[in-house]
Design an enzyme around this catalytic site. Structure first.
Site, PDB file in Angstrom:
ATOM      1  N   GLY A  94     -19.149   6.987  -2.759  1.00  0.00           N
ATOM      2  CA  GLY A  94     -18.080   6.955  -3.756  1.00  0.00           C
ATOM      3  C   GLY A  94     -18.225   5.715  -4.615  1.00  0.00           C
ATOM      4  O   GLY A  94     -19.284   5.072  -4.633  1.00  0.00           O
ATOM      5  N   ASN A  95     -17.138   5.354  -5.281  1.00  0.00           N
ATOM      6  CA  ASN A  95     -17.167   4.245  -6.240  1.00  0.00           C
ATOM      7  C   ASN A  95     -17.665   2.930  -5.621  1.00  0.00           C
ATOM      8  O   ASN A  95     -18.599   2.314  -6.136  1.00  0.00           O
ATOM      9  CB  ASN A  95     -15.749   4.089  -6.827  1.00  0.00           C
ATOM     10  CG  ASN A  95     -15.650   2.903  -7.766  1.00  0.00           C
ATOM     11  OD1 ASN A  95     -15.692   1.762  -7.344  1.00  0.00           O
ATOM     12  ND2 ASN A  95     -15.550   3.172  -9.055  1.00  0.00           N
ATOM     13  N   ALA A  96     -17.074   2.529  -4.493  1.00  0.00           N
ATOM     14  CA  ALA A  96     -17.396   1.211  -3.926  1.00  0.00           C
ATOM     15  C   ALA A  96     -18.849   1.134  -3.476  1.00  0.00           C
ATOM     16  O   ALA A  96     -19.547   0.152  -3.758  1.00  0.00           O
ATOM     17  CB  ALA A  96     -16.468   0.905  -2.760  1.00  0.00           C
ATOM     18  N   LYS A 139       0.858  -1.193   0.000  1.00  0.00           N
ATOM     19  CA  LYS A 139       0.000   0.000   0.000  1.00  0.00           C
ATOM     20  C   LYS A 139       0.882   1.226   0.000  1.00  0.00           C
ATOM     21  O   LYS A 139       2.018   1.184   0.482  1.00  0.00           O
ATOM     22  CB  LYS A 139      -0.872   0.028   1.267  1.00  0.00           C
ATOM     23  CG  LYS A 139      -2.080   0.927   1.137  1.00  0.00           C
ATOM     24  CD  LYS A 139      -3.129   0.216   0.317  1.00  0.00           C
ATOM     25  CE  LYS A 139      -4.485   0.815   0.413  1.00  0.00           C
ATOM     26  NZ  LYS A 139      -5.497  -0.152  -0.049  1.00  0.00           N
ATOM     27  N   GLY A 145     -21.362   6.431   2.710  1.00  0.00           N
ATOM     28  CA  GLY A 145     -20.396   6.849   1.693  1.00  0.00           C
ATOM     29  C   GLY A 145     -21.085   6.760   0.347  1.00  0.00           C
ATOM     30  O   GLY A 145     -21.993   5.945   0.164  1.00  0.00           O
TER      31      GLY A 145
HETATM   32  N1  GLU Z   1      -7.130  -0.039  -3.383  1.00  0.00           N
HETATM   33  C1  GLU Z   1      -7.945  -1.198  -3.616  1.00  0.00           C
HETATM   34  C2  GLU Z   1      -8.024  -2.041  -2.353  1.00  0.00           C
HETATM   35  O1  GLU Z   1      -7.798  -1.578  -1.263  1.00  0.00           O
HETATM   36  C3  GLU Z   1      -7.489  -1.981  -4.821  1.00  0.00           C
HETATM   37  C4  GLU Z   1      -6.130  -2.555  -4.722  1.00  0.00           C
HETATM   38  C5  GLU Z   1      -5.637  -3.171  -6.009  1.00  0.00           C
HETATM   39  O2  GLU Z   1      -6.416  -3.292  -6.947  1.00  0.00           O
HETATM   40  O3  GLU Z   1      -4.466  -3.520  -6.065  1.00  0.00           O
HETATM   41  O4  GLU Z   1      -8.411  -3.182  -2.404  1.00  0.00           O
END
Ligand code: GLU
Length: 424
Positions: A228-230, A111, A226
């Site tokens: 947003g996208n998710a 990350k 929320g």
């Molecule tokens: N940021 C997204 C997560 O937390 C996607 C991570 C990715 O696709 O590598 O799952």
């Protein structure tokens, strides 16, 4: 809301899984808990006014026993400042390791992020691009298609992914490397279905949970925290499965529409007005009222640390599909378990994103691209298997789903580690 240390939460979750797996060896536990590598970077940017501003960036590589590190890059300024963000990035990288393992995607966990809030600070497009490319140039030595593959996260999009890919490609002598990052726009090597992946995966999980609980999705009430996208795509796909969204929120407030609303209609409103608040036919409510609204399905799709013990006691839902990362505090889990709320833990519920990131990377490596339905079907099979495996571990050991998902994931990483051992 309670501010707890996210890496302590992540550590506790690994320790809990080790307890169930009978791992007593402290060295082995430390191996599983601690990140392999943590980079903290100075990211200087020439701003539009000619002055230099120094940002702080991070990349944490938690574990690569099952494959290259994988995980998003967020642009964010959490309340606790840079120090808190450091711990947050470490925790999130650990969750990526478990997330990939729980749905059996052959990748590890990483990350990254920059301490900046582009929304609040109103950075210009030029400033954003210089910031992103500067950061990309700094992490270029540790990322790559076979090393570490970043992706979008909070406040980053396909635009930033393209700039990171392009910077990396140019720095490696124009060696075409679309697989160095995922979440790219389609014309530059992205995958169909990646943009809807997290919400779609969450909807698949919720559908399977509803089957287990014998709850009909037709008419089931959904609360989206929320917008947003998710959370919006979770809502849209649940809507397609017959459910009805009745409440939603964003950073400006929460609303309740008792008779239900169409997600697309609320999106159109938000796009015009900048917030869900004021949507015709809605009533403004508090965050706590939103979370504790009587419903069948609650989708916490905002940030971490939303559901604490006191909120958990008041929840009136049957299924929680954690679209966000870390929305539930450890103190809340035993309460939810006792209340028989079926929690689909974040590492499973929102793994659709990384599942399709994996499929994007596979397509990049092959140089051959699949249709939307092919990609969605492959993701569905991984995620449904992950949910079923998690549920049966939870039954077998009489533990909650979060612990069960961790037992499954930690067990898989451990297996890979044991095959390889330590070298040199
Ligand atoms: N940021 C997204 C997560 O937390 C996607 C991570 C990715 O696709 O590598 O799952």
């Amino acid at each position: 809301m309670v501010k707890s240390d996210p890496f302590d939460n992540a550590t506790k979750q690994v320790n809990d899984a080790c307890d169930v797996l009978g791992i007593k060896d402290k060295g082995l536990r430390d191996y599983l808990i601690m990140p392999n590598r943590f980079l903290r970077l100075k990211v200087p940017v020439k701003m539009d006014n000619g002055k230099i501003r120094v940002f702080t960036g991070f990349r944490c590589q938690h574990n690569n026993d099952r494959g290259p590190y994988k995980g998003g890059i967020r642009y964010f300024d959490p309340e606790g400042g840079v120090k808190y963000m450091e711990r947050e990035v470490m925790a999130l990288s650990s969750w990526m390791t478990w997330k990939c393992a729980v749905v059996d995607v052959p990748l590890g966990g990483g990350k990254g992020g920059i301490f900046v809030n582009p929304k609040k600070e109103k950075l210009s497009d030029g400033e954003m691009e210089r910031l992103t490319r500067q950061f990309a140039s700094k992490i270029a030595e540790v990322i790559g298609p076979q090393k570490d593959i970043p992706a979008p996260d909070v406040y980053t999009t396909g635009r930033e992914m393209t700039q990171i890919m392009d910077t990396f490609t140019k720095m490696s002598g124009n060696n075409y490397s679309p697989g160095t990052i995922t979440g790219k726009p389609i014309p530059v090597g992205g995958s169909l279905a990646r943009n809807v992946a997290t919400g779609l995966g969450n909807a698949y999980c919720i559908r399977e949970a509803a089957k287990i609980l014998k709850i009909k999705l037709k008419g089931a009430r959904v609360v989206l925290q929320g917008f947003g996208n998710a959370s919006t795509f979770s809502g849209e796909y649940l809507e397609k499965m017959g459910a009805k969204c009745i409440a939603a929120s964003d950073s400006k407030g929460s609303i309740l529409v008792s008779k239900g609303f169409k997600v697309q209609k609320l999106l159109d409103w938000k796009n015009k007005k900048g917030t869900v608040v004021g949507f015709p036919g809605s009533r403004k409510i508090s965050t706590e009222q939103l979370l504790t609204t009587k419903c069948e399905i609650l989708v916490p799709g905002a940030l971490e640390n939303q559901i604490n013990a006191s909120i958990a006691k008041k929840l009136q839902c049957k299924i929680i599909g954690e679209a966000a990362n870390g929305p539930t505090l450890p103190e809340a889990d035993p309460i939810l378990y006792k209340k028989k709320i079926f929690v689909i833990p974040d590492i499973l519920a929102n793994s659709g994103g990384v599942c399709i990131s994996y499929l994007e990377w596979v397509q990049n490596n092959m140089g051959y691209y699949w249709s939307f339905d092919e990609v969605a079907k492959k993701m569905e099979s991984n995620i449904v298997r992950g949910l079923k495996d998690t549920h049966s571990i939870s039954k077998k050991h009489k533990i909650d789903n979060r612990k069960a998902a961790m037992v499954l994931a930690v067990g898989r990483v451990l297996e890979a580690f044991e095959h390889k051992g330590i070298w040199p």
